[in-house]
Design a protein around this motif. Structure first.
Motif, PDB file in Angstrom:
ATOM      1  N   LYS A   7      80.772 -62.771   3.852  1.00  9.62           N
ATOM      2  CA  LYS A   7      79.609 -62.009   4.600  1.00  9.62           C
ATOM      3  C   LYS A   7      78.486 -61.963   3.502  1.00  9.62           C
ATOM      4  O   LYS A   7      78.727 -62.175   2.359  1.00  9.62           O
ATOM      5  CB  LYS A   7      80.105 -60.565   4.413  1.00  9.62           C
ATOM      6  CG  LYS A   7      78.912 -59.495   5.022  1.00  9.62           C
ATOM      7  CD  LYS A   7      78.159 -58.800   3.497  1.00  9.62           C
ATOM      8  CE  LYS A   7      77.007 -58.005   4.154  1.00  9.62           C
ATOM      9  NZ  LYS A   7      76.351 -57.192   3.051  1.00  9.62           N
ATOM     10  N   ASP A 154      78.835 -55.056   5.630  1.00  7.15           N
ATOM     11  CA  ASP A 154      80.153 -54.909   4.959  1.00  7.15           C
ATOM     12  C   ASP A 154      81.350 -54.669   5.568  1.00  7.15           C
ATOM     13  O   ASP A 154      82.468 -55.263   5.410  1.00  7.15           O
ATOM     14  CB  ASP A 154      80.130 -54.088   3.455  1.00  7.15           C
ATOM     15  CG  ASP A 154      78.773 -54.461   2.457  1.00  7.15           C
ATOM     16  OD1 ASP A 154      78.628 -55.653   2.655  1.00  7.15           O
ATOM     17  OD2 ASP A 154      78.405 -53.600   1.863  1.00  7.15           O
ATOM     18  N   ASN A 209      75.504 -48.679  -3.962  1.00  2.51           N
ATOM     19  CA  ASN A 209      75.586 -49.160  -2.493  1.00  2.51           C
ATOM     20  C   ASN A 209      76.099 -50.826  -2.372  1.00  2.51           C
ATOM     21  O   ASN A 209      75.725 -51.475  -1.292  1.00  2.51           O
ATOM     22  CB  ASN A 209      74.346 -49.084  -1.859  1.00  2.51           C
ATOM     23  CG  ASN A 209      73.130 -49.516  -2.455  1.00  2.51           C
ATOM     24  OD1 ASN A 209      73.382 -50.116  -3.762  1.00  2.51           O
ATOM     25  ND2 ASN A 209      71.893 -49.468  -2.256  1.00  2.51           N
TER      26      ASN A 209
HETATM   27 MG    MG Z   1      74.513 -53.967   1.628  1.00  3.62          MG
END
Ligand code: MG
Ligand code: ADP
Ligand code: ASP
Length: 403
Positions: A7, A154, A209
């Motif tokens: 990702k 994610d 985050n």
């Molecule tokens: Mg992010």
């Protein structure tokens, strides 16, 4: 042969040069003989810009239409990355959330994944294609587009890794791993070689985050091998796994969350059932409450304070103000200039000194605490937003996390 899900976040695909950087990394993995599924986010600040665009048209658009808009950011990224890989001469196909059957519930703007249909992706992998998937988006049972909440790409990646039984899920971002605190705030924060799912889940939920918290939840549930690493530097990242360091660290990290607001209901009659009344009103509106504090009764009244996310502040104030008479309270006060700062560590259990050390750090820095909440593996304090960065640095120093 193994299957790897990679990702790449928004900053990793922000411009043409970076897209080619990603394309090359993906191709390297493909050339090693792996099947590769790539999840990408919207480029750079695209999602924020789309939110601004919406505001120019309608201050209060429906969440359904907002999802139609926000999902376009990821669609741009998948096409551009696929074009880059095509240009470099490798077989590739881009797919949207709809095309891969990413089925979610109907909670627009913060939808939860229900099932992923792996059929299309598997077919493309069998054809030796590199598969590029749009993160953050899905569809509900009515075929309407949904999104998974900010940072949700994610979660797309981990959900795909789980559904496809991938050998590894790599989250490439603009930092080279998970640090003891946000390296943007704490310059000497230290990279962790590994971290347990539970600690990472707490950190992510408390504002770190670097990973979307639901991605960690899913990784734990399906035992996904998860690694956070740099898109730019080819160095080992941080492995998120079942058990962290054998000797459990007292404190693994410090997190800050600015998405919090405090509400105080003042002068409530001091009798049974009042907390129930307030929080059932909030629950009916689907408003999540975090820290709760009730004062000791005096002169037959008490105060109840609690925190909600900023996005729920207005709805919470409205429902309480409308029912002030029924609750039997004098007034409601609020502040959205507050932050939550937390420490997380699985070794905190049975270590009563940890909280006091955190409070000492705040005292030394002259920072006032409004509220406190604790669990087995974290301590959180609510403080003024202006003090938050100073607090993170002071706490990080106090626990000597950079050593
Ligand atoms: Mg992010
Ligand atoms: P992406 O666009 O790749 O998803 P994010 O901005 O969502 O990237 O996440 C990466 C950012 O997370 C970093 O730039 C960093 O500022 C922030 N961050 C917050 N807490 C941490 C932490 N404990 N370790 C590493 N990064 C953190
Ligand atoms: N583009 C979305 C966001 O900015 C999803 C993500 O980046 O993970 O929140």
């Amino acid at each position: 042969m193994s299957l790897i899900v990679q990702k790449f976040g928004g900053s990793s695909v922000a411009n043409a040069e970076r897209i080619f950087n990603v394309a090359n990394r993906v191709i390297d993995t493909y050339k090693e003989g792996h099947s590769v599924v790539v999840v990408v986010s919207a480029q750079g600040d695209t999602t924020d810009e789309l939110l601004e665009k919406a505001k120019e048209i309608n201050e209060n658009p429906s969440k359904r239409e907002m999802d139609v808009l926000l999902s376009t950011g990821e669609q741009i990224s998948i096409a551009l990355l696929a074009m880059a890989i095509e240009k470099l001469g490798y077989p590739v196909i881009s797919l949207t959330g709809w095309q891969i059957g990413m089925l979610t519930n109907s909670n627009h703007s913060n939808a939860r994944i229900k099932t992923v249909d792996t059929e299309r992706i598997t077919r493309e992998l069998d054809k030796k294609n590199i598969v590029i998937v749009a993160g953050f988006q899905g569809i509900n049972k009515y075929d309407d587009i949904t999104t998974l909440g900010r940072g949700g790409s994610d979660t797309t990646a981990v959900a795909l890794a789980a559904a496809l039984k991938a050998d590894l899920c790599e989250i490439y971002t603009d930092v080279d791993g998970v640090y003891t605190a946000d390296p943007r705030i704490v310059k000497n924060a230290k990279k962790l070689d590994d971290i347990s799912y539970d600690e990472m889940l707490e950190l992510a939920s408390l504002g770190a985050n670097v990973l979307h918290n639901r991605s960690v939840e899913l990784a734990k549930k399906y035992n996904v091998n998860l690694e956070v690493k740099s898109s730019f530097k080819r160095v080992p990242g941080t492995i998120v796994k079942e058990v962290g360091n054998v000797e459990k660290m007292l404190v693994r990290g410090v997190a800050r969350d600015n998405d919090v607001a405090r509400i105080a209901v003042i002068g409530i009659e001091d009798k049974p059932g009042k907390a129930f009344q307030i929080f059932s009103l909030l629950a009916k509106k689907n408003i999540n409450v975090d820290i709760i504090l009730q004062s000791i009764g005096r002169e037959n009244t008490k105060d109840i304070s609690f925190t909600v996310s900023k996005s729920h502040l207005q709805a919470a104030l409205d429902v309480i103000n409308e029912n002030l008479g029924i609750i039997g309270a004098k007034e409601v006060k609020y502040s959205d200039k507050v932050s939550k700062v937390s420490i997380v560590g699985a070794g905190m259990v049975n270590n009563p000194g940890v909280a006091s050390r955190m409070f000492e750090a705040l005292y030394d820095a002259g920072i006032n605490i409004h509220m406190i909440s604790t669990s087995e593996i974290k301590v959180s304090v609510l403080i003024d937003e202006k003090d938050a960065e100073k607090a993170v640095v002071a706490i990080h120093d106090k626990f000597e996390l950079s050593l």
